[in-house]
Design a protein around this motif. Structure first.
Motif, mmCIF file in Angstrom:
data_model
loop_
_atom_site.group_PDB
_atom_site.id
_atom_site.type_symbol
_atom_site.label_atom_id
_atom_site.label_comp_id
_atom_site.label_asym_id
_atom_site.label_seq_id
_atom_site.Cartn_x
_atom_site.Cartn_y
_atom_site.Cartn_z
ATOM 1 N N VAL A 683 38.243 55.386 5.668
ATOM 2 C CA VAL A 683 37.028 55.028 6.093
ATOM 3 C C VAL A 683 37.042 55.764 7.955
ATOM 4 N N ASP A 684 37.914 55.654 8.790
ATOM 5 C CA ASP A 684 37.615 55.744 9.654
ATOM 6 C C ASP A 684 37.520 57.746 10.122
ATOM 7 N N ASP A 685 37.981 58.104 8.987
ATOM 8 C CA ASP A 685 38.641 59.378 9.149
ATOM 9 C C ASP A 685 37.664 59.945 8.912
ATOM 10 N N GLY A 686 36.301 59.838 7.928
ATOM 11 C CA GLY A 686 35.203 61.348 8.175
ATOM 12 C C GLY A 686 35.730 61.440 6.372
ATOM 13 N N HIS A 687 35.380 62.656 6.876
ATOM 14 C CA HIS A 687 35.514 64.083 6.309
ATOM 15 C C HIS A 687 36.745 64.335 5.969
ATOM 16 N N ALA A 688 37.253 64.039 7.172
ATOM 17 C CA ALA A 688 38.215 64.371 6.797
ATOM 18 C C ALA A 688 39.698 63.621 5.561
ATOM 19 N N GLY A 689 39.429 61.862 5.829
ATOM 20 C CA GLY A 689 39.568 61.147 5.386
ATOM 21 C C GLY A 689 39.584 61.109 3.989
#
Ligand SMILES: CC(C)(COP(=O)(O)OP(=O)(O)OC[C@H]1O[C@@H](n2cnc3c(N)ncnc32)[C@H](O)[C@@H]1OP(=O)(O)O)[C@@H](O)C(=O)NCCC(=O)NCCSC(=O)c1cc(O)c2ccccc2c1O
Length: 729
Positions: A683-689
């Motif tokens: 959830v916190d890491d956007g595309h990366a997550g």
């Protein structure tokens, strides 16, 4: 023609939006419009529905504008502030036409008075030379009872000539003829696009309309173009290059342009339509690293060898239940690592058949603050065969910053037909590029699309005749190289930041630190630090455990990081960058003598990336501000209370306790822990997550019978039979 149509569409949309805004909130709706005023909406035509019947039509009659002032009564000099007679509309005109309506600080102050500042981000809207354009979402200003605002520039030439860099981001990035506002067409009757349609003042949310006018015609005959001039499209001489290992590449060709800051990487597996195997990816990673670190390189080109493909994704002959395996006895999905590298590298890239440009960000090479350009030429077709960018190869082009396609390029995802999917960047970035509906279409139906279709979807930047592809690409590279490297670097990270969550934030924050380190403020602080601080004697205090994730062998290992063990009761500091390190770890076990804190603001540094965003998650926004702004130290007990760490144990029990925690984790399902870690970050890491979590899903899917059926069918050259697999409720 298409541009003109879009203009018309946008004007229509704008007018309709204005209508909706004025009718959305009855509190501010104007009851005074008589039937004579109605001229805009064509309800009787195609829009003959209850919605339009209920909401009616809206006049486009220009109101009578009365000059207004704010509560100070002081007259404005740089802006003209007016209110519409009998209507809830205010208009603010930037009134410095002699300077193309460039703002000076005083202009901004006057705009702020009218609450038009703070958020200059907006979606792109267009205006014809004579019409106002509406943007922004409906919002209301209860205090002054004005339901919408108009912002425009005085005079016929410019809406606004700056200076907000963020607003300019996408346009300054290419700097291809974008004057103060963004001029999209080099043809006559040039249209101007602006990005000032949404001004959301803090505490007062009003819809704001940006009106832009431009009467330039013909070619770009302006000072901007006279100064910056043309760039050459001559193809450079390429010399073979290698990285610092000196080991020759087999699956790629790595070259650098003679006398120019351009490198070129070619995927060299034409017999497999440039499908990649793990070794190919490893070599690509090496080459990109070299190009990033080489301060003589400003652009990198990656290309697929041969005439038929850009890249056809993962080599299906090497696919097993745990990924792709070549020289090792375990599978891997290491293209995910390459994707992340490409997303974060601070230099642009270009490719052929399709041409891809992406800017690469690197904090490692950031020491010299260089901006390089990476040109990636995936494949040059010598004749009119289709140049495929499919499967994982298609994802690669999407991860790139820009894509220039030859007219024979073909784009598509094949996953659902071959028992694969990219539920990471392959989905999230695609959805951003082409929109949620088209993304679903591309993945669920797994069709192929021509370059022209791809351009229409927004999947690529432009299509050029195949024979012009390399020239055009080189030209784009050179245009980027001419621009400020730091601007490009920061812009890339800022363009990714919103989507990339903590990771995007980290990249952008790192760039801020980089620039800060070059300032006088830091220099002075460094001297102070050097004079006053004794060499620290650090005793171990904290014990950090983090779970180690590896895509390579699907192992769930545990890495125990014992930062330092104190032999006696001295304080064990986890401060500054050391403090950030413990925060990035999954778990922290502290000895009772541990001390935590950030020192940055005292020594001329800051971590505006993970150091801020993860801290804020751990201890909450208020405590995080306290920790950074005051730069205090905290005991282990205080840290535990804040949620900064997991537990505190007596120093002498620290190692025992930590090992116990490790063993408890190791006993559990490694896949469960692996997926949980990525999901706890997602959830916190956007595309990366999303990419991390999606990669894990693919990994698990490859181990299933259904996933295997797709691969087997591909190998056996038969359509896959997925009918035996349940369509679960
Ligand atoms: C690309 C094509 C549409 C071209 O068709 P064409 O008719 O021109 O050529 P051929 O089909 O005859 O191919 C010539 C030759 O090349 C071999 N080949 C082509 N592509 C591959 C490939 N991907 N792997 C292995 N081999 C390939 C082909 O077998 C022929 O060899 P011969 O010996 O018979 O001459 C068409 O080739 C095509 O559709 N290719 C497959 C595209 C595909 O499905 N790619 C894989 C998608 S899955 C993926 O890429 C992927 C990889 C990852 O690492 C992931 C990681 C994490 C998440 C997801 C991942 C992921 O989805």
């Amino acid at each position: 023609m298409a541009t003109e149509n879009r203009e018309k569409d946008m004007s229509a949309v704008a007018r309709r939006f204005a209508a909706v805004i004025n009718h959305l909130n009855p509190m501010f709706a104007q009851p005074h419009l008589g039937s004579n005023d109605i001229s805009l909406s064509k309800c009787s035509g195609s829009m003959n529905d209850s919605y339009h019947r209920i909401h009616g039509e809206v006049s486009d009659k220009i109101p009578v504008w009365n000059v207004a002032c704010d509560e100070t009564g002081v007259e404005f000099t740089d802006i003209i502030y007016e209110k519409a007679e009998g209507e809830a509309i205010a208009k603010i005109t930037i009134n410095r036409p002699e300077g193309r309506n460039a703002s000076r600080p005083h202009t901004i102050k006057e705009l702020i008075t009218k609450g038009l500042v703070s958020q200059w981000y907006s979606s792109c809207v267009r205006s014809s030379p004579t019409k106002m354009v509406v943007g922004s979402s409906p919002a209301y200003d209860m205090a002054i009872g004005v339901s919408s605002r108009v912002c425009k520039g005085k005079g016929a030439i410019a809406f606004w000539a700056g200076p907000n860099l963020v607003v300019w981001a996408r346009y300054a990035f290419w700097a291809r003829g974008h004057v103060a506002t963004n001029c999209r067409s080099k043809k006559s009757s040039m249209k101007i696009t602006n990005r000032f349609d949404q001004f959301v003042p803090v505490g007062k949310r009003l819809p704001v309309l940006a009106g832009v006018r431009c009467e330039l015609s013909g070619s770009m005959n302006d000072s901007y173009h006279r100064i910056h001039g043309e760039v050459s499209d001559k193809i450079p001489v390429w010399n073979v290059a290698c990285d610092e290992t000196g080991v020759e590449f087999t699956d790629i060709i790595y070259e650098k342009a003679e006398g120019e800051a351009i490198a070129k990487i070619t995927i060299n597996r034409p017999e497999r339509r440039n499908a990649f195997r793990p070794h190919t990816i490893k070599e690509l990673i090496r080459a990109f690293n070299d190009a990033r670190d080489d301060s003589s390189i400003g652009v990198i080109i990656l290309t697929g060898k041969g005439t038929k493909a850009f890249c056809s994704g993962g080599d299906q002959t090497l696919r097993s239940g745990d990924g792709y395996a070549d020289f090792e006895n375990f599978g891997r999905l290491n293209v995910l690592d390459l994707q992340v590298q490409m997303r974060r590298l601070p230099k642009p890239v270009i490719a052929m058949v399709i041409f891809v440009i992406y800017t690469c960000q690197s904090l490692l090479s950031s020491v010299n603050c260089d901006m390089r350009m990476v040109q990636v030429k995936f494949c040059v077709a010598s004749n009119k065969v289709a140049g495929y960018a499919v499967g994982g190869g298609h994802v690669l082009h999407m991860v790139c910053d820009l894509t220039i396609a030859a007219d024979n390029a073909v784009f598509g995802q094949t996953g659902p037909k071959v028992g694969s999917f990219d539920a990471g960047y392959g989905s999230s970035i695609m959805s951003r590029l082409v929109g949620p509906k088209k993304a679903r279409e591309m993945w669920f139906l797994a069709r192929f699309y021509t370059a022209q279709e791809a351009e229409k979807m927004g999947l690529i930047n432009t299509v050029v005749p195949l024979e012009k592809l390399e020239q055009e690409t080189v030209k784009w590279c050179r245009e980027i190289i001419r621009n400020s490297p730091t601007a490009i670097r920061v812009l890339k990270s800022s363009l990714n930041a919103v989507d990339d969550g903590h990771a995007g934030h980290q990249e952008l924050g790192g760039n801020a630190t980089l620039i800060f380190y070059g300032t006088e403020e830091v220099f002075r602080n460094k001297l102070v630090q050097m004079r006053r601080l004794p060499k620290p004697v650090i005793a171990m205090v904290i014990f950090v455990i983090y779970t180690y994730q590896s895509l390579l062998n699907c192992d769930m290992g545990m890495v125990q990081v014992k930062v330092c063990v104190a032999s006696n009761k001295v304080a064990g500091y986890a401060v500054g960058g050391g403090h950030v390190l413990h925060m990035v770890c999954d778990l922290t076990i502290a000895a009772d003598n541990a001390v935590f804190g950030q020192t940055g603001p005292k020594v001329g540094s800051f971590d505006a990336g993970y150091g801020s965003s993860i801290m804020s998650r751990l201890v909450g926004p208020k405590k995080a501000r306290e920790m950074w702004f005051l730069a205090r130290f905290y005991t282990a007990q205080e840290a535990e209370k804040m949620g900064l760490i997991n537990t505190v144990v007596p120093l002498e029990k620290l190692e025992q306790e930590t090992v116990k925690w490790c063993r408890e984790i190791i006993r559990n399902s490694p896949t469960a822990i692996r997926v949980l870690k990525s999901s706890l970050n997602a959830v916190d890491d956007g595309h990366a997550g999303h990419q991390e979590l999606g990669g894990n899903a693919t990994l698990i899917f490859y181990g299933t019978e259904e996933g295997n059926e797709g691969k087997t069918a591909y190998m056996e050259r038969r359509p896959p039979n997925f009918s035996k697999f349940p369509r679960r409720p």
